[in-house]
Design a protein around this motif. Sequence first.
Motif, PDB file in Angstrom:
ATOM      1  N   THR A  16       0.825  -1.211   0.000  1.00  0.00           N
ATOM      2  CA  THR A  16       0.000   0.000   0.000  1.00  0.00           C
ATOM      3  C   THR A  16       0.856   1.257   0.000  1.00  0.00           C
ATOM      4  O   THR A  16       0.531   2.244  -0.668  1.00  0.00           O
ATOM      5  N   VAL A  17       1.953   1.226   0.752  1.00  0.00           N
ATOM      6  CA  VAL A  17       2.883   2.365   0.779  1.00  0.00           C
ATOM      7  C   VAL A  17       3.349   2.693  -0.638  1.00  0.00           C
ATOM      8  O   VAL A  17       3.316   3.855  -1.073  1.00  0.00           O
ATOM      9  N   LEU A  18       3.780   1.671  -1.364  1.00  0.00           N
ATOM     10  CA  LEU A  18       4.293   1.867  -2.718  1.00  0.00           C
ATOM     11  C   LEU A  18       3.182   2.198  -3.706  1.00  0.00           C
ATOM     12  O   LEU A  18       3.372   2.989  -4.631  1.00  0.00           O
ATOM     13  N   ALA A  19       2.007   1.597  -3.489  1.00  0.00           N
ATOM     14  CA  ALA A  19       0.900   1.818  -4.428  1.00  0.00           C
ATOM     15  C   ALA A  19       0.433   3.263  -4.397  1.00  0.00           C
ATOM     16  O   ALA A  19       0.232   3.882  -5.450  1.00  0.00           O
ATOM     17  N   ILE A  20       0.255   3.828  -3.215  1.00  0.00           N
ATOM     18  CA  ILE A  20      -0.234   5.202  -3.103  1.00  0.00           C
ATOM     19  C   ILE A  20       0.765   6.170  -3.731  1.00  0.00           C
ATOM     20  O   ILE A  20       0.398   7.046  -4.525  1.00  0.00           O
ATOM     21  N   ALA A  21       2.041   6.008  -3.381  1.00  0.00           N
ATOM     22  CA  ALA A  21       3.064   6.891  -3.953  1.00  0.00           C
ATOM     23  C   ALA A  21       3.189   6.673  -5.461  1.00  0.00           C
ATOM     24  O   ALA A  21       3.324   7.631  -6.232  1.00  0.00           O
ATOM     25  N   GLY A  22       3.136   5.411  -5.904  1.00  0.00           N
ATOM     26  CA  GLY A  22       3.255   5.114  -7.325  1.00  0.00           C
ATOM     27  C   GLY A  22       2.124   5.713  -8.143  1.00  0.00           C
ATOM     28  O   GLY A  22       2.346   6.232  -9.244  1.00  0.00           O
ATOM     29  N   GLY A  24       0.468   8.392  -7.364  1.00  0.00           N
ATOM     30  CA  GLY A  24       0.722   9.834  -7.414  1.00  0.00           C
ATOM     31  C   GLY A  24       1.750  10.191  -8.469  1.00  0.00           C
ATOM     32  O   GLY A  24       1.565  11.145  -9.248  1.00  0.00           O
ATOM     33  N   LEU A  25       2.834   9.426  -8.532  1.00  0.00           N
ATOM     34  CA  LEU A  25       3.869   9.695  -9.524  1.00  0.00           C
ATOM     35  C   LEU A  25       3.367   9.416 -10.936  1.00  0.00           C
ATOM     36  O   LEU A  25       3.780  10.076 -11.890  1.00  0.00           O
ATOM     37  N   LEU A  26       2.460   8.453 -11.070  1.00  0.00           N
ATOM     38  CA  LEU A  26       1.881   8.179 -12.384  1.00  0.00           C
ATOM     39  C   LEU A  26       1.085   9.378 -12.888  1.00  0.00           C
ATOM     40  O   LEU A  26       1.149   9.724 -14.071  1.00  0.00           O
ATOM     41  N   ILE A  27       0.343  10.033 -11.995  1.00  0.00           N
ATOM     42  CA  ILE A  27      -0.395  11.243 -12.388  1.00  0.00           C
ATOM     43  C   ILE A  27       0.569  12.309 -12.881  1.00  0.00           C
ATOM     44  O   ILE A  27       0.336  12.971 -13.902  1.00  0.00           O
ATOM     45  N   ASN A  28       1.685  12.491 -12.146  1.00  0.00           N
ATOM     46  CA  ASN A  28       2.710  13.444 -12.583  1.00  0.00           C
ATOM     47  C   ASN A  28       3.180  13.138 -13.998  1.00  0.00           C
ATOM     48  O   ASN A  28       3.224  14.016 -14.863  1.00  0.00           O
ATOM     49  N   ALA A 150      -6.729   2.946  -7.434  1.00  0.00           N
ATOM     50  CA  ALA A 150      -6.194   2.479  -8.717  1.00  0.00           C
ATOM     51  C   ALA A 150      -7.313   2.326  -9.742  1.00  0.00           C
ATOM     52  O   ALA A 150      -7.164   2.722 -10.905  1.00  0.00           O
ATOM     53  N   ALA A 151      -8.450   1.768  -9.300  1.00  0.00           N
ATOM     54  CA  ALA A 151      -9.588   1.617 -10.214  1.00  0.00           C
ATOM     55  C   ALA A 151     -10.140   2.980 -10.629  1.00  0.00           C
ATOM     56  O   ALA A 151     -10.460   3.208 -11.804  1.00  0.00           O
ATOM     57  N   ALA A 152     -10.241   3.893  -9.654  1.00  0.00           N
ATOM     58  CA  ALA A 152     -10.764   5.227  -9.956  1.00  0.00           C
ATOM     59  C   ALA A 152      -9.842   5.981 -10.904  1.00  0.00           C
ATOM     60  O   ALA A 152     -10.305   6.683 -11.818  1.00  0.00           O
ATOM     61  N   LEU A 153      -8.524   5.842 -10.715  1.00  0.00           N
ATOM     62  CA  LEU A 153      -7.579   6.536 -11.588  1.00  0.00           C
ATOM     63  C   LEU A 153      -7.627   5.959 -13.003  1.00  0.00           C
ATOM     64  O   LEU A 153      -7.505   6.699 -13.986  1.00  0.00           O
ATOM     65  N   SER A 154      -7.810   4.641 -13.111  1.00  0.00           N
ATOM     66  CA  SER A 154      -7.957   4.034 -14.440  1.00  0.00           C
ATOM     67  C   SER A 154      -9.176   4.600 -15.159  1.00  0.00           C
ATOM     68  O   SER A 154      -9.110   4.945 -16.344  1.00  0.00           O
ATOM     69  N   TRP A 155     -10.280   4.700 -14.426  1.00  0.00           N
ATOM     70  CA  TRP A 155     -11.488   5.268 -15.029  1.00  0.00           C
ATOM     71  C   TRP A 155     -11.256   6.718 -15.417  1.00  0.00           C
ATOM     72  O   TRP A 155     -11.646   7.155 -16.511  1.00  0.00           O
ATOM     73  N   ALA A 232       5.124  -0.555 -14.570  1.00  0.00           N
ATOM     74  CA  ALA A 232       3.699  -0.705 -14.861  1.00  0.00           C
ATOM     75  C   ALA A 232       3.304  -0.124 -16.208  1.00  0.00           C
ATOM     76  O   ALA A 232       2.113  -0.106 -16.534  1.00  0.00           O
ATOM     77  N   THR A 233       4.267   0.362 -16.974  1.00  0.00           N
ATOM     78  CA  THR A 233       4.011   1.023 -18.257  1.00  0.00           C
ATOM     79  C   THR A 233       2.930   2.099 -18.118  1.00  0.00           C
ATOM     80  O   THR A 233       2.052   2.225 -18.959  1.00  0.00           O
ATOM     81  N   TRP A 234       2.993   2.829 -17.032  1.00  0.00           N
ATOM     82  CA  TRP A 234       2.142   3.997 -16.780  1.00  0.00           C
ATOM     83  C   TRP A 234       0.653   3.645 -16.768  1.00  0.00           C
ATOM     84  O   TRP A 234      -0.180   4.415 -17.244  1.00  0.00           O
ATOM     85  N   ARG A 235       0.329   2.480 -16.207  1.00  0.00           N
ATOM     86  CA  ARG A 235      -1.066   2.054 -16.075  1.00  0.00           C
ATOM     87  C   ARG A 235      -1.364   1.774 -14.601  1.00  0.00           C
ATOM     88  O   ARG A 235      -0.637   1.022 -13.947  1.00  0.00           O
ATOM     89  N   PRO A 236      -2.451   2.356 -14.053  1.00  0.00           N
ATOM     90  CA  PRO A 236      -2.732   2.260 -12.612  1.00  0.00           C
ATOM     91  C   PRO A 236      -2.862   0.837 -12.098  1.00  0.00           C
ATOM     92  O   PRO A 236      -2.335   0.521 -11.016  1.00  0.00           O
ATOM     93  N   ALA A 237      -3.561  -0.032 -12.807  1.00  0.00           N
ATOM     94  CA  ALA A 237      -3.751  -1.407 -12.319  1.00  0.00           C
ATOM     95  C   ALA A 237      -2.414  -2.127 -12.183  1.00  0.00           C
ATOM     96  O   ALA A 237      -2.191  -2.884 -11.222  1.00  0.00           O
ATOM     97  N   ARG A 238      -1.513  -1.876 -13.115  1.00  0.00           N
ATOM     98  CA  ARG A 238      -0.204  -2.524 -13.057  1.00  0.00           C
ATOM     99  C   ARG A 238       0.656  -1.924 -11.946  1.00  0.00           C
ATOM    100  O   ARG A 238       1.505  -2.617 -11.385  1.00  0.00           O
ATOM    101  N   VAL A 239       0.451  -0.647 -11.641  1.00  0.00           N
ATOM    102  CA  VAL A 239       1.133  -0.044 -10.491  1.00  0.00           C
ATOM    103  C   VAL A 239       0.741  -0.780  -9.211  1.00  0.00           C
ATOM    104  O   VAL A 239       1.581  -1.110  -8.368  1.00  0.00           O
TER     105      VAL A 239
END
Length: 306
Positions: A16-22, A24-28, A150-155, A232-239
């Motif tokens: 979860t630590v890595l997922a939340i930060a990841g 965020g960085l994906l949005i950047n 992750a699901a919400a960001l994908s949508w 993750a090739t910049w995809r939330p689910a893979r993050v």
Amino acid sequence: MESLALLIAATLSAGTVLAIAGLGLLINERSGVLNLGAEGMMLVAAIAGFATAVHTGSDMLALCAGMAAGAAMAAAFGVLVIWLNTNQYATGLALSLFGAGISAFAGIRYTQEKLGDRMKFEIPGLADIPFVGPALFKHHPLVYLAMLGAAALSWFLYRSRAGLVLRAVGESPESAHALGYPVRRIRLAAVMAGGALCGLSGAYISVIYTPLWVEGMIAGKGWIALALTAFATWRPARVLLGAYLFGGVTMLQFYLQGEGVQIPSQWLTMLPYLATILVLVLISRNPTWIRTNMPASLGQPFHPGA
């Protein structure tokens, strides 16, 4: 079986630590901005959250303080790289170094502080199921919110107009500007949103995950989260999947020690970092694949008059 259930539970918490930060960085990076300052933002957020928890006794306020600290540092970074066109790589590294230094200075008085007993969370009914309950249904709400996030960001990225605009800004800022979109403001908003999520991750570490403050306690998790976006090739689910993979590798060292496996502790401690390097090496073997998935303008400045 009980030890395996505990390993799965620990993997979800660490991931979860890595997922939340990841995320965020994906949005950047989807907006075309590369922020190498995740480690520094997470450190500042960790001490901000911990100090808030010490003085207020509220975990919610502590997490909000961490998000605010991360967003503030990201805003400073955004102004420098988006409006002043400083080098994104150098500015990000400077932000990381600054965060490490200022958090160490601010955290001196909190080294001996301790938070009260942590609240226990569980989902009624499901938590009592043998094996599955302890493994999946006795976590802090942020663990489940990371999955929903992750699901919400994908949508958002692939099903909403705002997400399409964000991706357009990352792929071709000149074209987005020509269509009338405020590229710089969109990028700043994305950078601050990413900083807030990195801040949430940092505060989660110091307030929930390991409720204490130790200098440098992020211990490279910001860099691993940064590597996750490429993995993750910049995809939330893979993050999310990658975060749990790295979280599992991190927790495996404690599981193996508990099972009495005779491996030097130094090798076990290196496992998550070795896994990160190995994944990056494997990904880098196919540059075409990276270029196909990476936002086209990632790391490049935007000059509206050009």
